[in-house]
Design an enzyme around this catalytic site. Structure first.
Site, PDB file in Angstrom:
ATOM      1  N   GLU A 171      66.391  74.865  13.966  1.00 55.77           N
ATOM      2  CA  GLU A 171      65.050  73.903  14.053  1.00 55.77           C
ATOM      3  C   GLU A 171      64.789  73.359  15.505  1.00 55.77           C
ATOM      4  OE1 GLU A 171      62.735  75.055  12.372  1.00 55.77           O
ATOM      5  OE2 GLU A 171      61.009  73.912  13.910  1.00 55.77           O
ATOM      6  N   ASP A 172      65.355  72.495  15.679  1.00 57.90           N
ATOM      7  CA  ASP A 172      66.104  71.803  16.904  1.00 57.90           C
ATOM      8  C   ASP A 172      66.417  72.404  18.076  1.00 57.90           C
ATOM      9  OD1 ASP A 172      63.068  70.465  15.522  1.00 57.90           O
ATOM     10  OD2 ASP A 172      64.675  68.746  15.047  1.00 57.90           O
TER      11      ASP A 172
END
Ligand code: MN
Length: 723
Positions: free
Chosen positions: A81-82
């Site tokens: 996600e990051d």
């Protein structure tokens, strides 16, 4: 504390190896280093390095006694996600399982919870479960949420409220559903802290104060129980119960009672070794103090749906006060705390009676499967989350969740929204992409229905819709439509007969005379009479004979006789009904006649006139009465276009399709569909739908195709013909 936040790698590895000595520390170390590199430079709102978060999540997973795969996935859970990490990279470095888990957690993280009505929240919880194909995905997500809630103070107020609300609505109940008591309780208390800070502070203070006052009393009761049990040789441990502030708050709210009333209860837990001894302990306690009627609950014989087991009873204690007891085995205690996670290990101790099948829900199955399996790894690999295998959860454009049976299509979805939407749906977008109406929906899909006012339900839809609601609505529409058509057809048949007998149709239809005849024949109105005629339930002759009584009886003239007397009138471009009035008509799909074919009309029950080729086996097979056959002929005055199926057999070599297509175009015919199939014998079958004017045109096209090099034969295909 087994649930506390872990802050360094060695601590994590020690925890993991404390219950799983075989766990490879190297594997965990590599994941930690990868995560450190991926998140390098990122900070949490608290100002800590981001890495502290995945480390804490992995730590919480060891508190759930997760396997190495889940712990490693916990360390990596935010990398997709990051950071720039990709699923392929994770798979390559840490294996398929880890990559799949991280991907699953990321997917769930993307679900937007926007609506918190009770039903909606429940659907969200189910959606989370149905989207995860592995229970570990949900456990990682829960661990993630626990740590985020523990560090919530660092976020802005609005964000705090939003996350706490979502936690209360979705994640705490999810933990409860999975039977993980400590996560449920911790999440709920943290939610209370942020959503009702005043209440939280008040409760915390009063509970602490009260406990101080009561410590001696609780100890006294506990001692008495302990002594009595020891005297009777019952092994046990007597504890006070941890305080769950949210639980107290909930009781006060729900029952509108004061803190004192809720908290006056002294609560004591007794843990013993076997199920039998639970009942023995119960008997002893009841012999010491008088039980309060109606307060005994046997969750051992009838466990809660999340597999919680215990005996609950309330007695009138030494000072005349109510004392609440929970009696359970160590195993039951573990299950109450760890729920589904309790079944990963200790399988030899997981002896849970399964006689009372009626109340045992899905969670029970985990235990049963578990007992058959050789090791925990295999257990976790086998436990797929097919808890909701027969439903899917999809979003409306407004973000509401709809529960649909598995296999549902956009048409089902459209009817679930509104009948009007269903009746007029022409297409659908799923996650922004156009899909066919028969596309099957999956959990998490965002569905948008496209409608057109001109669209109407199709009979074909019945072949793929899944919900009974859609089926009923479509059938209802088709039935009404058929009724309308029957009235129309019946009216026309009657008008023709009336004219033949010099009766004025327009006046007659408005007259009481026809109404009387209708009633005489068991119909309520002239329309109902017409429908009966249109459906073929009532011969026109019967109507006529009542209007004009004849001595010669009431033999019905045939449609052909009738037809001969009328004036021909073209009704559909290309076809005229000999002697007929204008009837609804369609070319039959089974034989698909083209001008030049010999044709015949058949008055169907409710669907107007269909035009068949003479000799069509379907027509012959129809259980028809000759009265319903009508002479029709092609109207050659206006050229028309008809699609004809053509099958071409050719040698399978390059260029054949192109050459055949060219020859069709050169014959001034359009191709509306083409499909090529390669056969095992080195031949190719080309199937076309070609638009022609008539049979002569078709013959020209077929001849032109057969002249193409490599073509073996070209012929027209009718639906009834085997190919
Ligand atoms: Mn996270």
């Amino acid at each position: 504390m087994p649930y506390d936040t872990i802050t360094d790698l060695d601590q994590l590895i020690r925890r993991l190896q404390s219950y799983n000595p075989d766990a490879e520390s190297d594997f965990v170390r590599r994941a930690y280093e990868f995560s450190a590199k991926a998140h390098a430079g990122q900070m949490r709102q608290s100002g800590e390095p981001y890495l502290q978060h995945p480390l804490a999540v992995a730590g919480l997973l060891t508190a759930l006694r997760s396997d190495v795969t889940a712990v490693v996935a916990g360390l990596l859970h935010d990398t997709l996600e990051d950071t720039l990490a990709t699923p392929g990279e994770l798979e390559q470095l840490f294996g398929k399982d880890v990559a799949r888990l991280v991907d699953g957690v990321t997917k769930i993280g993307k679900i937007q919870f926007r609506n918190y009505e009770e039903k909606q929240a429940e659907n969200f919880r189910k959606m989370v479960l149905s989207m995860a194909d592995d229970i570990r995905v949900v456990l990682i997500k829960l661990a993630d949420r626990v740590h985020n809630m523990r560090t919530l103070e660092h976020l802005h107020e609005t964000k705090r409220q939003q996350i706490a609300q979502e936690t209360l609505e979705i994640y705490a109940p999810l933990a409860n559903r999975l039977g993980i008591g400590w996560i449920k309780n911790e999440l709920e208390d943290l939610c209370l802290k942020y959503l009702k800070p005043d209440v939280y502070a008040m409760l915390k203070l009063r509970v602490a104060k009260r406990d101080e006052d009561r410590q001696a009393y609780i100890q006294e009761v506990a001692n008495q129980v302990q002594a009595a049990l020891a005297e009777n040789g019952l092994p046990c441990e007597v504890q006070g119960r941890p305080k769950h502030l949210f639980g107290i708050y909930q009781k006060m709210e729900r029952q509108s009672i004061s803190f004192e009333e809720v908290y006056d209860l002294t609560a004591i837990r007794v843990i013993t070794d076997t199920k039998m001894n639970c009942y023995a302990v119960l008997g002893l306690i009841h012999s010491l103090w008088r039980p309060v009627p109606g307060r005994f609950k046997d969750y051992i014989a009838i466990p809660k749906s999340n597999l919680y087991q215990s005996l609950h009873t309330t007695v009138v204690g030494p000072k005349g006060e109510h004392v609440e007891f929970q009696i359970r085995t160590e195993e039951m205690h573990r299950i109450a705390d760890y729920g589904i996670a309790a079944h990963w290990k200790y399988k030899e101790r997981g002896q849970v009676d399964d006689k009372d099948g009626k109340v045992f829900s899905w969670l029970r199955q985990f235990v049963e499967w578990h007992q058959d399996l050789a090791d925990n790894r295999q257990f976790m690999d086998t436990v797929k989350l097919d808890l909701f295998h027969d439903v899917v959860y999809v979003f409306t454009p407004k973000g509401l969740v709809k529960e649909m049976p598995k296999g549902s299509t956009p048409v089902d979805f459209a009817y679930a929204i509104h009948t009007e939407v269903g009746d007029h749906c022409v297409g659908a977008k799923v996650n922004g992409k156009i899909v066919p109406l028969k596309h099957q929906l999956s959990s998490g899909d965002a569905v948008e229905i496209l409608t057109a006012p001109t669209q109407v339900p199709h009979k074909d839809w019945l072949k793929f819709v899944r919900t009974s609601r859609a089926k009923t609505k479509i059938k209802h529409w088709l039935k009404i439509e058929e009724q309308k058509r029957s009235v129309e057809i019946g009216r026309r048949l009657l008008e023709r007969e009336f004219r033949r007998h010099d009766l004025p149709p327009a006046q007659l239809f408005k007259s009481d005379r026809l109404l009387l005849v209708a009633r005489d024949l068991g119909c309520e109105s002239a329309d109902e009479l017409a429908a009966a005629v249109g459906y073929g339930r009532l011969p026109t002759a019967q109507v006529i004979s009542r209007l004009i009584p004849r001595p010669g009886g009431d033999r019905a003239p045939t449609v052909e006789e009738t037809a001969k007397s009328g004036v021909p009138k073209p009704v559909e471009k290309g076809v005229k009904v000999s002697g007929g009035r204008d009837l609804l008509m369609q070319l039959s799909r089974c034989c698909n006649p083209v001008p030049g074919d010999r044709i015949v009309g058949y008055i169907t029950r409710g669907r107007g006139l269909t035009i068949h080729s003479v000799g069509c086996p379907n027509l012959e097979a129809l259980d028809y009465d000759k009265e319903r056959l009508v002479d029709v002929e092609w109207d050659t005055s206006a050229p028309s276009i008809h699609g004809v199926k053509v099958s071409v057999l050719a040698v399978d070599k390059t260029g054949v399709l192109a050459n055949v297509s060219a020859s069709i175009s050169e014959s001034e015919a359009n191709i509306s569909r083409a499909e090529i199939t390669t056969r095992e014998d080195q031949k190719a079958q080309l199937d076309f739908v070609i638009e022609v004017n008539d049979t002569a045109h078709l013959d020209r096209v077929l001849k032109a195709i057969e002249r193409v090099d490599g073509v073996i034969r070209a012929r027209r295909v009718r639906a009834w013909q085997a190919r």
